[in-house]
Design an enzyme around this catalytic site. Structure first.
Site, PDB file in Angstrom:
ATOM      1  N   ASP A  78      10.543  12.854   1.598  1.00  0.00           N
ATOM      2  CA  ASP A  78      10.062  13.513   0.216  1.00  0.00           C
ATOM      3  C   ASP A  78       8.974  14.325   0.728  1.00  0.00           C
ATOM      4  OD1 ASP A  78       8.106  11.643   0.671  1.00  0.00           O
ATOM      5  OD2 ASP A  78       8.845   9.966  -0.620  1.00  0.00           O
TER       6      ASP A  78
ATOM      7  N   HIS B 179       0.985   2.433   2.279  1.00  0.00           N
ATOM      8  CA  HIS B 179       1.384   3.296   1.367  1.00  0.00           C
ATOM      9  C   HIS B 179       0.564   4.733   1.003  1.00  0.00           C
ATOM     10  CE1 HIS B 179       4.434   5.230  -1.342  1.00  0.00           C
ATOM     11  NE2 HIS B 179       3.668   5.051  -2.464  1.00  0.00           N
TER      12      HIS B 179
ATOM     13  N   LYS C  63      12.720  15.700  -3.363  1.00  0.00           N
ATOM     14  CA  LYS C  63      13.483  14.701  -4.048  1.00  0.00           C
ATOM     15  C   LYS C  63      12.974  14.738  -5.460  1.00  0.00           C
ATOM     16  CE  LYS C  63      10.919  10.391  -3.614  1.00  0.00           C
ATOM     17  NZ  LYS C  63      10.791   9.013  -3.109  1.00  0.00           N
TER      18      LYS C  63
ATOM     19  N   GLN D 248       1.671   0.073  -6.784  1.00  0.00           N
ATOM     20  CA  GLN D 248       0.958   0.220  -8.111  1.00  0.00           C
ATOM     21  C   GLN D 248      -0.087   0.670  -8.117  1.00  0.00           C
ATOM     22  OE1 GLN D 248       2.375  -2.616 -10.909  1.00  0.00           O
ATOM     23  NE2 GLN D 248       4.019  -3.458  -9.618  1.00  0.00           N
TER      24      GLN D 248
ATOM     25  N   ASP E 165       5.444 -30.320  -9.448  1.00  0.00           N
ATOM     26  CA  ASP E 165       5.517 -29.253 -10.395  1.00  0.00           C
ATOM     27  C   ASP E 165       5.716 -27.846  -9.852  1.00  0.00           C
ATOM     28  OD1 ASP E 165       2.988 -28.919  -9.701  1.00  0.00           O
ATOM     29  OD2 ASP E 165       1.896 -28.914 -11.525  1.00  0.00           O
TER      30      ASP E 165
HETATM   31  C1  R5P Z   1       7.598   6.996  -1.643  1.00  0.00           C
HETATM   32  O1  R5P Z   1       6.465   7.393  -1.919  1.00  0.00           O
HETATM   33  C2  R5P Z   1       7.718   6.138  -0.647  1.00  0.00           C
HETATM   34  O2  R5P Z   1       7.123   6.925   0.644  1.00  0.00           O
HETATM   35  C3  R5P Z   1       9.157   5.742  -0.346  1.00  0.00           C
HETATM   36  O3  R5P Z   1       9.929   6.764  -0.107  1.00  0.00           O
HETATM   37  C4  R5P Z   1       9.792   4.880  -1.452  1.00  0.00           C
HETATM   38  O4  R5P Z   1       8.855   4.080  -2.039  1.00  0.00           O
HETATM   39  C5  R5P Z   1      10.933   4.223  -1.204  1.00  0.00           C
HETATM   40  O5  R5P Z   1      11.523   3.685  -2.248  1.00  0.00           O
HETATM   41  P1  R5P Z   1      13.117   3.655  -2.171  1.00  0.00           P
HETATM   42  O6  R5P Z   1      13.775   3.116  -1.109  1.00  0.00           O
HETATM   43  O7  R5P Z   1      13.310   2.479  -3.624  1.00  0.00           O
HETATM   44  O8  R5P Z   1      13.577   4.912  -2.606  1.00  0.00           O
END
Ligand code: R5P
Length: 317
Positions: free
Chosen positions: A172, A133, A195, A100, A40
């Protein structure tokens, strides 16, 4: 203390090649376990080595399929705990759900915290991970976290390339601190792209602070997911006169339109690490280079096992 004395390394199914390379670095053989599925679809894991009183490490990236790999990790942890392992370290080279990490609108979960809770409840005594992250995600775990960075591997690669007229560009504002570390380590100038995220997969690079005209550009990020961030930044710096454009990121998630976008973008080389295996569609990208984090992970595992400092790994960066 000889490494074979009480050290056990197990692998989940997300990234066995990386685990094998870690074992090779450490000179130990892989712990024996069987991962299977009931008809399953339920996962079943049976550890075949005796782990009573052992220092166990389970290597599992919670990359695609994210939920399946996460549950597999949980089952592994529970299995080792019930088999009386002395200490269990969840080695999570790529921690899915990390983005998240906050409630930025009403009625949404904080799934990074949920994932940290269930990993702890399942039996992890500690976590070893790479580029979460955001640094503060370490605090989501109420157990010790050793947080490594792919910057060690990436910056060595770009240093060896000896790129002249280098400007390190943060794609960014959030990544500025990392970009500034690269710039001082590699001896380049610094620029920042402003950005705007239009949606989960659409990003507009709007303005650059700093000079890129006639410069070779290195853009660094923790993760390439849909590649919207790096591709729109690459187009903007190219329009502003950049010559070669290199992109370096720890985690190559490559979701949605990422590979098409990277194929079309004015990028000379995309460098990622093997926290997520890149043996599928991404390996067809003509300009991708995959670096291994196996030695860094192996060294960290050795130090954890011997109760030595892990942070001293980063003294040079
Ligand atoms: C943003 O805060 C992260 O450092 C990355 O720039 C972002 O998660 C990249 O996501 P994507 O490739 O979808 O633009």
């Amino acid at each position: 203390m000889p490494l074979n004395n009480g050290l056990k390394i197990f692998t989940g199914s997300s990234n066995p090649a990386l685990t094998a390379a870690v074992c090779e670095y450490l000179g130990v053989s892989l712990g024996r376990a069987e991962i299977d599925k009931f008809p399953d679809g339920e996962k079943v894991i049976r550890v075949e080595d005796d782990v009573r009183g052992k220092d166990c490490f389970v290597v599992q990236s919670t990359c695609r399929p994210v939920d399946e790999h996460l549950v597999e990790l949980l089952i592994y942890l529970d299995c080792l705990r019930r088999a009386s392992a002395k200490r269990i370290t969840a080695v999570i080279p790529y921690f899915g759900y990390a983005r998240q990490d906050r409630k930025d609108e009403g009625r949404v979960p904080i799934t990074a915290k949920l994932a940290a809770n269930i990993i702890t409840t399942a039996g992890a005594s500690r976590v070893l991970t790479i580029d979460l992250h955001a640094q503060q995600l370490q605090g989501f775990f109420d157990i010790p976290v050793d947080h490594l960075t792919g910057e060690l591997v990436l910056s060595k690669y770009f240093k060896d390339k000896k790129i002249d007229k280098l400007t390190v560009v943060s794609p960014d504002v959030g990544n500025m601190k990392t970009a500034s570390k690269y710039a001082s380590h590699l001896g380049g100038d610094l620029a920042i792209v402003h950005k705007r995220r239009v949606s989960g997969s659409e990003v507009q690079a709007r303005e650059i602070i700093g000079e890129v005209d006639g410069r070779n550009v290195l853009m660094c990020d923790d993760i390439i997911a849909t590649a919207g961030t790096v591709c729109s930044a690459a187009k903007l710096v190219k329009e502003r006169g950049a010559e070669k454009i290199y992109v370096g990121a720890t985690h190559g998630v490559f979701a949605g339109e990422a590979l098409n976008r990277l194929g079309d973008a004015p990028i000379d080389e995309v460098v990622v690490t093997d926290t997520i295996p890149q043996n599928g569609e991404s390996s067809k990208l003509h300009n991708i280079k995959v670096l291994t984090v196996s030695a860094m992970l192996g060294e960290a595992i050795k130090r954890i096992h011997k109760n030595e400092s892990v942070s001293s790994l980063f003294e040079d960066f």
